[in-house]
Design an enzyme around this catalytic site. Sequence first.
Site, short mmCIF file in Angstrom:
data_model
loop_
_atom_site.label_atom_id
_atom_site.label_comp_id
_atom_site.label_asym_id
_atom_site.label_seq_id
_atom_site.Cartn_x
_atom_site.Cartn_y
_atom_site.Cartn_z
N GLU A 188 25.74 97.55 10.30
CA GLU A 188 24.73 98.47 9.78
C GLU A 188 24.10 99.22 10.94
O GLU A 188 23.64 98.59 11.90
CB GLU A 188 23.60 97.73 9.05
CG GLU A 188 23.99 97.11 7.74
CD GLU A 188 22.78 96.53 6.98
OE1 GLU A 188 21.64 96.96 7.25
OE2 GLU A 188 23.00 95.66 6.14
N GLU B 154 22.36 89.76 6.94
CA GLU B 154 21.19 89.72 7.82
C GLU B 154 20.52 88.34 7.78
O GLU B 154 19.31 88.22 7.63
CB GLU B 154 20.20 90.84 7.49
CG GLU B 154 20.71 92.20 7.95
CD GLU B 154 19.63 93.28 8.03
OE1 GLU B 154 18.66 93.18 7.27
OE2 GLU B 154 19.78 94.21 8.84
#
Length: 518
Positions: A290, A193
């Site tokens: 995700e 991320e």
Amino acid sequence: MKKKRFIALAAAALISFPSALCTNTFPQTADAVNISSVTFTNFDSRVNGGEPIRGVDISSIISLEEAGVKFYDDHGREQDLFKTLADHGVNYIRVRIWNEPNDGNGHTYGGGHSDLDTAAKIGKRAAQYGMKLLADIQYSDFWADPAKQSRPKYWQPHDHNKLKGEIYNWTSWVVKYLTENGSDIGMVQIGNETECFFCGEKDMYKICDLFSSGEKAVRDFDKNILIAHHFANAGNGHFGWYAQVMNECKLDYDIFACSYYSYWHGSLDNLRNTLTDIGNKYNKYVMVVETAYPYTDDDGDTFGNSVSSSSSGCELKYDISVEGQAKAITDVFQTIANCNGHGIGVFYWEPAWLGVPDISWEQQKQLWDKYGSGCATIYANDYDHDVTASGGSSFDNQALFDFHGKPLESLDVFLNIYPQKKPVVTTTSTTTTATTTTMTTTEPVRTKDIVLGDVNSDGVIDVFDVVALRKAVLAGNKSHELDLNGDNEVGIADLVKLRRYILGYADSDLTYKTIIVK
Ligand code: CA
């Protein structure tokens, strides 16, 4: 493997806004979940044996098991979570890897511990069930996300070049260690991320230079391992720029990956358009590494949940129910399948992150602190000063298992993603009752379907099985699992059949064989 359940739906559940319906939905138990199939057309046969990646991230599993969390199969029998996942079509496991997630005095920071040894345990068990590993190397000692990208503590004094060297060394060590301990690494993720923020660095060009060091380590180890970079939010409009800078910096990666939590990250149309543009422009694979969606507003472990119908800042686009959850996941798969042939799959995040059910907060806290099975222990304060208390799972209402560890029907989504080319080696055992007239108790005979031809048990039938079978024949191995043509002999004829199967001859279909499990 196609498994669908059709039912009459409550029409209101499909058209009403979630907030009007989301109270006390835990958990739906009837066969009430309608799951649509998704087909990735023109799927690149070089990726994952020609199958879309049907993945899950179960990084917390080792800590959970140590803390006493148990998992079950569809029939309520306790069963290894890895087997349950494989039986439901999961073919890839993602695991996060932190550098030194402990205070140096034997105390874990929590979050599943998530050190390299834990990752190795997960990778090995995944491989035993024919599932490949995505090693999610976060280059941090604890959670790394858009807001936090702290350098590992031992790297904090380093200048750029020394940091770059450490990234090469650490990445090399991770892939080597995992492989030597039994993992089948298919993919490595360099950073987690990262949104123009990585390992303490915020200059995208310097970040790319650090990325390149991780990439080189992976390529030097094994050129067949796919390399991914992972960004968070397609809704922020920055993905195109990240991809452009990575291209300017001539980065050597394969997959532009992102998170997609539908309640935070904008529309599916935007996700598809953004990823398709990047895939087209830079010839990259794209994927979601995700995603998750709640099936209930309840909480199973006394630790508050990140997302529920009362959360602020969330746009809940589906009913909070098992049905809504299944639809949310299916839609993400369908969106990635629609990325002009660039999409390669989806990972669900922490579908099994539960607490031990039905115990008090004090008891939960003891487990979190001892085993690291919650999101943090107080010892993490040593590295992340924002941690001021121990915590559990804030995602247990987004799991694909109920609070007692039984699969929800939404887990069946993975069985409905196509194409499915690799034979799945183990399937759910069928239980038949042994016939006996004299015994007072009857023992169930457990059987297992095996796919003939997967001689080396790696979940794929290919030339390596020919090699393995040749060895077995030469060694005089008479195992009935090697009798591919059903003549009760193991020999050259079986080898011929296997070779013809691999070459695609129609006369050489391999079939399932049911064996008794001891
Ligand atoms: Ca919780």
